[in-house]
Structures are given as C-alpha cells and as structure tokens.
Design a protein around this motif. Structure first.
Motif, PDB file in Angstrom:
ATOM      1  N   PRO A   1     120.641 -37.050  28.793  1.00 37.59           N
ATOM      2  CA  PRO A   1     120.645 -38.282  29.493  1.00 37.59           C
ATOM      3  C   PRO A   1     120.097 -39.424  28.501  1.00 37.59           C
ATOM      4  O   PRO A   1     119.542 -38.907  27.522  1.00 37.59           O
ATOM      5  CB  PRO A   1     119.221 -38.190  30.394  1.00 37.59           C
ATOM      6  CG  PRO A   1     118.521 -37.143  29.825  1.00 37.59           C
ATOM      7  CD  PRO A   1     119.520 -36.061  29.162  1.00 37.59           C
TER       8      PRO A   1
ATOM      9  N   CYS B   1     124.468 -32.537  36.336  1.00 34.01           N
ATOM     10  CA  CYS B   1     124.563 -32.182  38.196  1.00 34.01           C
ATOM     11  C   CYS B   1     125.440 -33.083  38.541  1.00 34.01           C
ATOM     12  O   CYS B   1     125.300 -34.351  38.493  1.00 34.01           O
ATOM     13  CB  CYS B   1     123.325 -31.694  38.759  1.00 34.01           C
ATOM     14  SG  CYS B   1     122.482 -30.614  37.997  1.00 34.01           S
TER      15      CYS B   1
ATOM     16  N   SER C   1     121.909 -39.388  46.748  1.00 38.59           N
ATOM     17  CA  SER C   1     120.933 -39.406  45.894  1.00 38.59           C
ATOM     18  C   SER C   1     119.740 -38.826  46.002  1.00 38.59           C
ATOM     19  O   SER C   1     119.247 -38.335  47.093  1.00 38.59           O
ATOM     20  CB  SER C   1     120.474 -41.058  46.062  1.00 38.59           C
ATOM     21  OG  SER C   1     119.447 -41.546  45.186  1.00 38.59           O
ATOM     22  N   LEU C   2     118.868 -38.404  44.876  1.00 36.95           N
ATOM     23  CA  LEU C   2     117.784 -37.667  45.134  1.00 36.95           C
ATOM     24  C   LEU C   2     116.660 -38.598  45.972  1.00 36.95           C
ATOM     25  O   LEU C   2     115.688 -37.937  46.185  1.00 36.95           O
ATOM     26  CB  LEU C   2     117.222 -37.454  43.626  1.00 36.95           C
ATOM     27  CG  LEU C   2     118.207 -36.484  42.821  1.00 36.95           C
ATOM     28  CD1 LEU C   2     117.768 -36.404  41.490  1.00 36.95           C
ATOM     29  CD2 LEU C   2     118.196 -35.086  43.434  1.00 36.95           C
TER      30      LEU C   2
ATOM     31  N   ASN D   1     120.059 -45.840  40.722  1.00 44.04           N
ATOM     32  CA  ASN D   1     120.103 -45.680  39.297  1.00 44.04           C
ATOM     33  C   ASN D   1     118.813 -45.534  38.859  1.00 44.04           C
ATOM     34  O   ASN D   1     118.100 -46.516  39.043  1.00 44.04           O
ATOM     35  CB  ASN D   1     121.045 -46.307  38.810  1.00 44.04           C
ATOM     36  CG  ASN D   1     122.269 -46.663  38.974  1.00 44.04           C
ATOM     37  OD1 ASN D   1     123.159 -45.673  39.145  1.00 44.04           O
ATOM     38  ND2 ASN D   1     122.824 -47.916  39.327  1.00 44.04           N
TER      39      ASN D   1
ATOM     40  N   ALA E   1     115.255 -37.067  32.551  1.00 41.98           N
ATOM     41  CA  ALA E   1     116.198 -37.247  33.461  1.00 41.98           C
ATOM     42  C   ALA E   1     116.821 -38.414  33.912  1.00 41.98           C
ATOM     43  O   ALA E   1     115.975 -39.611  34.008  1.00 41.98           O
ATOM     44  CB  ALA E   1     116.118 -36.449  34.850  1.00 41.98           C
TER      45      ALA E   1
ATOM     46  N   GLN F   1     119.630 -40.256  37.000  1.00 40.84           N
ATOM     47  CA  GLN F   1     120.628 -40.344  38.146  1.00 40.84           C
ATOM     48  C   GLN F   1     121.492 -41.666  37.943  1.00 40.84           C
ATOM     49  O   GLN F   1     120.706 -42.688  38.049  1.00 40.84           O
ATOM     50  CB  GLN F   1     119.863 -40.254  39.302  1.00 40.84           C
ATOM     51  CG  GLN F   1     121.016 -40.203  40.609  1.00 40.84           C
ATOM     52  CD  GLN F   1     120.428 -40.172  41.960  1.00 40.84           C
ATOM     53  OE1 GLN F   1     119.965 -39.217  42.406  1.00 40.84           O
ATOM     54  NE2 GLN F   1     120.613 -41.635  42.644  1.00 40.84           N
TER      55      GLN F   1
ATOM     56  N   LEU G   1     123.553 -36.391  37.835  1.00 39.24           N
ATOM     57  CA  LEU G   1     122.194 -36.419  37.173  1.00 39.24           C
ATOM     58  C   LEU G   1     122.410 -35.858  35.962  1.00 39.24           C
ATOM     59  O   LEU G   1     123.043 -34.733  35.677  1.00 39.24           O
ATOM     60  CB  LEU G   1     121.553 -35.443  38.057  1.00 39.24           C
ATOM     61  CG  LEU G   1     120.239 -34.902  37.413  1.00 39.24           C
ATOM     62  CD1 LEU G   1     118.955 -36.186  37.461  1.00 39.24           C
ATOM     63  CD2 LEU G   1     119.453 -34.055  38.430  1.00 39.24           C
ATOM     64  N   TYR G   2     121.608 -36.286  34.740  1.00 39.73           N
ATOM     65  CA  TYR G   2     121.407 -35.773  33.494  1.00 39.73           C
ATOM     66  C   TYR G   2     120.148 -35.321  33.127  1.00 39.73           C
ATOM     67  O   TYR G   2     119.325 -36.261  33.587  1.00 39.73           O
ATOM     68  CB  TYR G   2     122.143 -36.699  32.437  1.00 39.73           C
ATOM     69  CG  TYR G   2     123.310 -37.332  32.558  1.00 39.73           C
ATOM     70  CD1 TYR G   2     124.297 -36.273  32.032  1.00 39.73           C
ATOM     71  CD2 TYR G   2     123.825 -38.686  33.024  1.00 39.73           C
ATOM     72  CE1 TYR G   2     125.799 -36.972  32.061  1.00 39.73           C
ATOM     73  CE2 TYR G   2     124.828 -39.163  33.228  1.00 39.73           C
ATOM     74  CZ  TYR G   2     125.942 -38.220  32.835  1.00 39.73           C
ATOM     75  OH  TYR G   2     127.300 -38.759  32.893  1.00 39.73           O
TER      76      TYR G   2
ATOM     77  N   SER H   1     127.677 -27.964  38.198  1.00 38.48           N
ATOM     78  CA  SER H   1     126.608 -28.299  37.416  1.00 38.48           C
ATOM     79  C   SER H   1     127.056 -27.495  35.905  1.00 38.48           C
ATOM     80  O   SER H   1     127.888 -26.837  36.125  1.00 38.48           O
ATOM     81  CB  SER H   1     125.249 -27.446  37.822  1.00 38.48           C
ATOM     82  OG  SER H   1     125.648 -26.060  37.805  1.00 38.48           O
TER      83      SER H   1
END
Length: 581
Positions: free
Chosen positions: A126, A414, A419-420, A426, A446, A448, A463-464, A516
């Motif tokens: 990321p 991933c 969204s998480l 973002n 991380a 997103q 996601l990184y 992933s």
C-alpha cells in the motif's frame, strides 16, 4: 529460425546518462538529468512503465509477479557487435535476479479475469502521499503534477483482531467531535498539540524561544517515553469484550496491559508511522525518537487541508501509483529524454584500464556508450571467467547492489465486492503491534481503494496490505491473520459465484474475498563506482525515504546541478486539478 525481435537501431549511440528501468527513482533522475540539459537514454525491457512501482491489470499483475519470482538466467543471443573485439573495453554479462518470492495467488471468482483490464493494481502497495510531503513538493517543482490527478483519502483507522475499526482523529475538529473522549481528555490532547506547534514555531524563528521548545534531552528520548511524560489519556480495548475502541490511545505502562489487552498507540502507529513495537524499547529494531516523532506529527497535520479537493492529510493518484513514474517519464521526454521499451540490456561495457562502465550492450547487439549509468535494483553483473578479463579489470563485483538479508517486506492484495466499512470508500488503516496476537511486534499497514479512483471495476474494492519481517513465513502469517479478521473466506465446495451473497437471504457481516495475492519482496540498495543503482520499494506508506535517497543519488551523480531548476517556461505551469492548493 531466428526468434530475436527486430530491435531498431538507436541514434545517437552516445549519451550523458543511460537509465535502465522505469521505476519511480529512475524516472525522477531521468527527468532531473534531462532538465539539467543532459542527454538521457531511458530503457526498459518491459512493455509498460513503472517496473517495481507499476500499476498493472489483473492478468499482467499475476504474470509480473510469477515471472519476477522465477527469472530465467538465459538471455537472448544477440547478433555480433561491431565493437565486440574493442581493445579498450570488455563486455560483462548483465542478468537479473528474482526480487520476489513465495508468490501465492488465489482466485475464488473465475469471472474476474473477464474484467482484467479494468484493474490497476499497485505492485508496491500500500502507498499514499501526504499532501505536504516531499513527493508532492517534488511533483509540483518538476512539473510532473501536470500529468497526474489525485483524490483525497476519506479517513484513517486503527483495526483490531475482530476487524473492528476505530477512527484516527487527524485534526483539532476531529478531536472535539470524538464522543469517546471526555472533556478533560480532549483538553489534554489539545495542550499536547499546542506544545508541538509551539516547538515547531520556535524552531523556525531566528531567535529561538527556549520556553517554546521541547528540550534536547526530550527530543533524543524515545517518543513513547515522551508521550507517557505528557500524560496523554491511555485508551485500550479488551478483545474479549467486543466493546468499541476508545479512539485516542497513546501509550500505557506495561503493568496496565494484561495478556488479552494488546496496546493500541494511535499517535505512535497511525500518525507517527512507527513500524515496530515501541514499548519494547530494549528489543525494538527501529526505535522512534521524539524529534522524528514530532516531525512526523507535523507532516501529518500540515497535510490536512492543503489542497481544496483533498480535505484530509492523504491523497491517492487516479489510476494507481504507477502513474507517478509515468508522469516523471513524460516530463523527461518533454526535456529530450529518449525512451525505448521492450529493450533488454544484456551486458555492461567496462573499460579495461580503469574498470569503469562506459556503456551497455543491447539485446539487438548494438553498443551504446555513456558517461554515467543508472540501473534497476534487480541487476547482477557476472564475474569474468576469462583470464584476460580478470587481468584487465581491477575489481569485478558480482552484484551492483546489496540485498538486505535481514529484512523483507511481505505485501498482500485482495479484491472484494463490498467495502470493509460500508460508509467509507477509500481509507487507510493500521494494525498496531499486538493487535492481532501477543507475539506481533510489527505493524501492518493497509489501504482500501474503490472504483472511483479507477483501480477496479465499478462495485468492487481493492485492499493492499504490507508488513516488514525477517522471513517470508513470519510476514505471511501476520498478513493472513489480518485477512482472516477482515473477510469471510469462501468455503470449499461452494460455487465460485457464491462469493456475492444475496443480502435478502443472508446478512453478511464481512466482505467475501474474491481474489488475493501474497508475495515477499526483497529490499535492496547500493551502487558501484560508475554504476549507480536505485532502491526497491521500501516498507513505508509514503515515498519520503525513497525519494530522499533518490535526491541524494542525483546530487552524488551531478554535484554541480540543481534538482529541477526553476524556470519561467510556459510548459512548467501548474494547471493540474489533482494538486490545487
């Protein structure tokens, strides 16, 4: 049948600088050298720009990691060179070594490949940029910002082992809006930030006010001890109780932490960006002192609101981080740099008398000469085997740069359809030390990113994740623990298209993982006499350390030249909507 590609001849055949690889550091130096009036040839054996800093579609991303983790030692057989028997130099084979290992790519949705070209996945993620950091200032000064657009990152969080997020207050307004802090705690935090601002203001003045400055003794002390000294409100969260985070924990003494109460330091790990557990001072590999901690707080807070289209501290380039090296390449091309992609370099031309590099041999067989050479960090120079070569070269290094054998970075990518955090697109977040399990001593960073930044198809998210580690197994176990806390993993035997759960039939608490990639990346830096080498992407969230080394390398190569001298040329204007103060 000859399978050698029909490489066109390059004219002219002599340059001030040859750059191999279009990664961000190489591209910055190519642009700077071109701006200083140097003739530059910029080569890359890939068909795309960016190298280890590129953003690739889904299929290219998988192919790049796979190929770079198992690089063949074979090279194309070039046609005989006219200079092959030159009396003043010899050709040393130039090969590449794998900079990635333990690549694991898993797909739970076969439909993704149909949308491969709609993805722009960062190889070095990321990554984000602080609005006030050196990378942004360099883009503005060089004019590379003309070719870039950015959007602001919506929020910053701290995450726990249950995948629950706690907001990171990044401004005074955010502190006062935080409902989990008492009025007394808010006042304590405000006094702390006032002290930091007073110290920075006093440091900038010609006559420093000793009363406004933090003492030298405190500045050299560990930052965690200084924060304890300031008596900031300690906030911890019991992973057994599943209560919401209290949102501005700084640091607490060890005797207050039970085995199930890992310590969460938002200032230390989410703002000051410490990488290792700072409470274990005796064993901490990278102890953050107060001076550096204060500087990082200053960077964070000076970034908030710098640009009108990014109200927070962080921004991200539309189409991915691979746009950054491309922007500097465009800037270099405007200044006369010559670009040739899909052009492998197979040998270095070394002067017999001095042992210095005087040029390169291309896969086409053509020899190109230069005053200085800058190469990708993955290159290896073969040791001469002929007695004549050994006699004529004073020293022949086996590698141009050195790999850090004690530290690596493990990265993860991933893809999911939800969204998480349902209300945020973002955002960046961090797993502090001991937030996933008691033995965790490294931070996980991380980010997103959603489709509004053109990195994935509409309705999907990327996601990184990354963490520093001593070995791949250690790092992968840590990232896998994070992924397990964030996602619903597909169950074996269930059809792949079931990864999209119908909300009418089942309420899905966590997003389902569609795809992933986990991989280990080597860290390498170094140079050898007339052969200069740039660095691999580091484990930081921003580019400050990397670009600082790049700027120093440029001044080492050209001590008399200014980095991107100011100009009144019309082509240097800034009209980019992505960086508008």
């Amino acid at each position: 049948m000859d399978d050698t590609p029909p490489y066109p001849p390059i004219e002219p055949t002599s340059f001030d600088l040859i750059v191999i690889g279009t990664g961000l550091p190489q591209s910055v130096i190519a642009a700077a050298a071109s701006s200083a009036g140097k003739s530059v040839l910029h080569l890359d054996n890939n068909s795309f720009y960016g190298g280890h800093f590129s953003s690739l579609n889904l299929e290219e991303f998988s192919s790049f990691l796979t190929s770079q983790s198992s690089i063949s030692s074979s090279q194309p057989n070039p046609p005989p060179s006219a200079a092959a028997d030159a009396v003043d130099h010899v050709a040393l084979d130039l090969r590449t070594r794998p900079m990635y290992s333990d690549v694991e790519i898993t797909s739970h949705c076969s439909d993704l490949l149909e949308h491969s070209r709609k993805f722009n996945l960062d190889v070095s993620g990321p990554r984000v940029l602080f609005c006030a950091d050196a990378a942004v200032n360099l883009m503005l000064k060089s004019g590379a910002s003309q070719y870039l657009e950015f959007k602001g990152i919506d929020a910053s969080f701290v995450c726990d082992a249950d995948g629950q997020f706690s907001t990171v207050p990044d401004s005074r307004a955010a502190i006062f809006k935080d409902r989990t802090l008492s009025l007394t705690e808010k006042n304590q935090l405000m006094r702390f930030f006032k002290l930091v601002q007073g110290h920075l203001a006093a440091s900038d003045e010609a006559e420093n006010d000793a009363n406004g400055r933090i003492s030298e003794e405190d500045l050299e002390s560990p930052f965690v001890e200084f924060l304890n000294k300031m008596r900031l409100p300690p906030k911890i969260k019991s992973y057994r109780s599943h209560r919401p985070f209290l949102s501005f924990q700084i640091s607490i003494s060890r005797d207050m932490v039970s085995e199930s109460f890992p310590e969460i330091g938002i200032v230390l790990y989410a703002i000051a960006m410490a990488d290792y557990d700072q409470d274990e001072i005796e064993v901490c590999k990278d102890k953050l002192n107060t001076k550096n901690g204060i500087d990082r707080l200053a960077l964070y807070h000076s970034s908030v609101g710098r640009f009108t289209n990014a109200l927070g501290a962080l921004i991200y380039p539309i189409y991915g981080q691979g746009e950054l090296p491309q922007a500097f390449c465009r800037r270099a091309a405007v200044k006369g740099c010559l670009y040739v992609l899909r052009m492998p370099v197979i040998a270095l031309l070394m002067e017999k008398e001095s042992g210095h590099c005087k040029g390169v041999r291309l896969a086409s067989g053509q020899d190109i000469f230069c005053q200085k050479l800058l190469v990708d960090p993955s290159f290896v120079v073969s040791v001469p085997v002929a007695p004549s070569q050994l006699d004529c070269l004073p020293e022949s290094p086996q590698v141009i740069n050195q790999v850090d054998a004690k530290q690596k970075v493990v990265r993860g990518v991933c893809i999911m359809k939800n969204s998480l955090k349902p209300d945020v697109t973002n955002f960046v977040f961090v797993y502090p030390p001991r937030s996933l399990y008691p033995e965790q001593v490294m931070v996980i960073r991380a980010i997103q990113i959603g489709s509004n930044l053109a990195v994935c198809p509409s309705g999907m998210f990327v996601l990184y994740l990354s963490t520093l580690c001593n070995d791949a197994t250690q790092g992968k176990e840590l990232l896998q623990a994070a992924i397990k806390s964030l996602f619903t993993l597909p169950v074996s035997g269930i059809p792949e298209n079931s990864s999209s759960v119908d909300s009418e039939n089942m309420e899905e608490v966590k997003p389902t993982l569609l795809w992933s990639a986990l991989y280990t990346q080597e860290l390498a830096t170094g140079s050898y006499e007339s052969i200069n080498s740039t660095s691999m992407p580091d484990g930081n969230l921003n580019y400050n350390v990397l670009l600082d080394a790049t700027v120093k390398l440029f001044h080492q190569m050209y001590p008399q030249e200014e980095l991107f001298p100011e100009t009144t040329s019309p082509e240097n204007f800034e009209d980019d909507d992505g960086l508008s103060p």
